[in-house]
Design an enzyme around this catalytic site. Structure first.
Site, PDB file in Angstrom:
ATOM      1  N   LYS A  41     -12.368  -5.212   8.892  1.00 54.32           N
ATOM      2  CA  LYS A  41     -12.538  -3.751   8.932  1.00 54.32           C
ATOM      3  C   LYS A  41     -13.821  -3.327   8.221  1.00 54.32           C
ATOM      4  O   LYS A  41     -14.385  -4.103   7.436  1.00 54.32           O
ATOM      5  CB  LYS A  41     -11.323  -3.081   8.291  1.00 54.32           C
ATOM      6  N   ARG A 138       2.198   4.369   1.768  1.00 57.27           N
ATOM      7  CA  ARG A 138       0.928   4.675   2.437  1.00 57.27           C
ATOM      8  C   ARG A 138       1.159   4.704   3.939  1.00 57.27           C
ATOM      9  O   ARG A 138       1.181   5.767   4.545  1.00 57.27           O
ATOM     10  CB  ARG A 138      -0.124   3.640   2.021  1.00 57.27           C
ATOM     11  N   TYR A 260     -34.794  10.985 -14.541  1.00 58.53           N
ATOM     12  CA  TYR A 260     -34.259  12.356 -14.550  1.00 58.53           C
ATOM     13  C   TYR A 260     -33.450  12.633 -15.813  1.00 58.53           C
ATOM     14  O   TYR A 260     -32.710  11.773 -16.297  1.00 58.53           O
ATOM     15  CB  TYR A 260     -33.319  12.558 -13.367  1.00 58.53           C
ATOM     16  N   MET A 319     -32.204   8.647  -6.087  1.00 57.11           N
ATOM     17  CA  MET A 319     -31.806   8.433  -4.689  1.00 57.11           C
ATOM     18  C   MET A 319     -32.395   7.155  -4.087  1.00 57.11           C
ATOM     19  O   MET A 319     -31.693   6.388  -3.429  1.00 57.11           O
ATOM     20  CB  MET A 319     -32.213   9.638  -3.832  1.00 57.11           C
TER      21      MET A 319
HETATM   22  C1  LIG Z   1      -7.771  -4.452   3.794  1.00 59.49           C
HETATM   23  C2  LIG Z   1      -6.445  -5.053   4.008  1.00 59.49           C
HETATM   24  C3  LIG Z   1      -6.228  -6.417   3.771  1.00 59.49           C
HETATM   25  C4  LIG Z   1      -7.263  -7.295   3.097  1.00 59.49           C
HETATM   26  O1  LIG Z   1      -7.154  -7.083   1.704  1.00 59.49           O
HETATM   27  P1  LIG Z   1      -8.079  -7.838   0.651  1.00 59.49           P
HETATM   28  O2  LIG Z   1      -7.617  -7.311  -0.659  1.00 59.49           O
HETATM   29  O3  LIG Z   1      -9.480  -7.437   0.956  1.00 59.49           O
HETATM   30  O4  LIG Z   1      -7.851  -9.288   0.821  1.00 59.49           O
HETATM   31  C5  LIG Z   1      -5.014  -6.950   4.121  1.00 59.49           C
HETATM   32  N1  LIG Z   1      -4.037  -6.180   4.665  1.00 59.49           N
HETATM   33  C6  LIG Z   1      -4.199  -4.864   4.871  1.00 59.49           C
HETATM   34  C7  LIG Z   1      -3.086  -4.071   5.453  1.00 59.49           C
HETATM   35  C8  LIG Z   1      -5.393  -4.249   4.542  1.00 59.49           C
HETATM   36  O5  LIG Z   1      -5.550  -2.933   4.738  1.00 59.49           O
END
Ligand SMILES: *Cc1c(COP(=O)(O)O)cnc(C)c1O
Length: 377
Positions: A41, A138, A260, A319
């Site tokens: 992802k 969640r 800054y 930036m």
């Molecule tokens: C992102 C995610 C993972 C991977 O988790 P890591 O901590 O990066 O290994 C696994 N399962 C779900 C449902 C996730 O959203």
């Protein structure tokens, strides 16, 4: 390797695909009898979806998780035979993406189950994953909903989960009581769906041992070289090296200030390297050496590494630019045009993240698109 654009870049990433594959294999070995998926992802945690997917596919990965259907469509081109699971699942209007691209929706709620069943009625049978929430609140059906579904004699034959999964809330802290509780809840669900593969562990969860492995594990951050467990030396190989070019070296006098807000007041005559990196490149402003609230909680700001020396950030990160204090380096050890490593083999990704008040995941996924990228294997 000759790559003129890379050699001239103001900031750049070296992405080590061999390390990526090694890390994935290591997570596979740690997963024991379970097979390891790869979590791709967010553009493969910022490193680039296509190269990451192709390297892992070539290494034998066949199960891939992405956040949404659009990511799944992009991924499909790189993994012709892979199973692509879409974490956000299906909703009215995006069903066709799943059927047209062979994406597996993760069913996260009763509502999504209804959308999926309607879509299957229209397009024909299609695999899905059942996500059960065992303690995160969640996404996922409740344990009660999942058990009722498992035991429902009227459950339609076209409901065909290839996997039942859940996600751990506190896997980075193996001593947390919620891990065991989630495991017990998930076991009840997995046995109610007997014969269907089960998946619970992310990178950190894999380290909790065989009880947590089930049939499929879902390592993400560890594959990218990041820390999975708190307070344990990170066993993974760094995948990403981020560097930025020194634009100028300048001298400033004691009592002068820098950057800054004039928050870095110099206690001595100071040699400053002005470097082409800033918060627009995901080099967080909270890494500033001074002048940000986080410095009251985490004393040390970020640091870089140049020609064998660690160098602290001076004053505020801006930036596009950041100042490093190079006073302690020998006279000719550093010059304009040299690259400062922001993180990589000499500065740990997670140390930089900690100095910024965040985690390696956020640092990697927020790097932005101004870097020139070089993929090596
Ligand atoms: C992102 C995610 C993972 C991977 O988790 P890591 O901590 O990066 O290994 C696994 N399962 C779900 C449902 C996730 O959203």
């Amino acid at each position: 390797m000759i790559d003129p654009a890379f050699d001239a870049a103001s900031n750049r990433l070296t992405i080590d695909l061999a390390a990526l594959v090694d890390n994935w294999r290591q997570m596979g070995r740690l997963s024991g009898k379970a097979r390891a998926a790869a979590v791709l992802k967010a553009d493969a945690y910022g490193i680039g979806l296509e190269p990451a997917a192709e390297a892992l596919y070539a290494a034998g990965a066949r199960d891939f998780f992405v956040a949404n259907a659009e990511e799944g469509v992009d991924l499909r081109e790189s993994v012709p035979e892979g199973r692509i699971y879409v974490l956000a699942g299906m909703w009215p209007g995006n069903e066709a993406l799943f059927f047209d691209n062979g994406l597996v929706p993760i069913v996260n709620s009763e509502e999504q189950l209804a959308v999926y069943m309607a879509a299957v009625g229209e397009h024909g049978d299609h695999p899905c994953v059942l996500h059960v929430d065992t303690g995160m609140n969640r996404l996922g059906l409740t344990v009660e909903e999942a058990l009722a579904l498992a035991n429902d004699p009227a459950r339609p034959a076209s409901f065909s989960p290839v996997l039942v999964m859940s996600h751990l809330a506190c896997a980075d802290d193996p001593s947390h009581a919620l891990n065991r509780l989630q495991l017990e809840r998930f076991r009840a669900v997995a046995s109610a769906f007997e014969g269907i593969d089960a998946s619970l562990a992310n990178s950190a969860g894999i380290h909790h041992g065989p009880d947590f492995h089930f049939d499929l594990t879902r390592p993400g951050i560890a594959v990218y070289g990041g820390e999975a467990l708190n307070d344990v030396a990170n066993p993974m190989t760094p995948v990403v090296t981020a560097e930025a070019r020194i634009l100028q070296i300048r001298m400033a006098k004691a009592q002068d200030s820098a950057s800054y807000g004039a928050t870095a007041v110099l206690s001595r005559d100071t040699r400053i390297a002005t470097v082409a990196i800033g918060y627009a490149d995901g080099y967080h402003r909270s890494l500033s050496g001074s002048g940000v609230p986080l410095r009251r909680a985490v004393q040390a700001g970020g640091h870089g590494f140049v020609n064998g020396y660690h160098v602290p950030i001076l004053g505020r990160v801006t930036m596009d630019l950041c100042l490093f204090d190079v006073t302690d380096l020998p006279e000719n050890a550093v010059r304009a045009g040299d690259y400062v490593e922001l993180f990589g083999h000499n500065v740990a990704l997670d140390d930089t993240a900690r100095a910024a008040g965040t985690i390696g995941y956020e640092l990697l996924t927020g790097l932005g698109n101004r870097y020139e990228r070089l993929y090596i294997d």
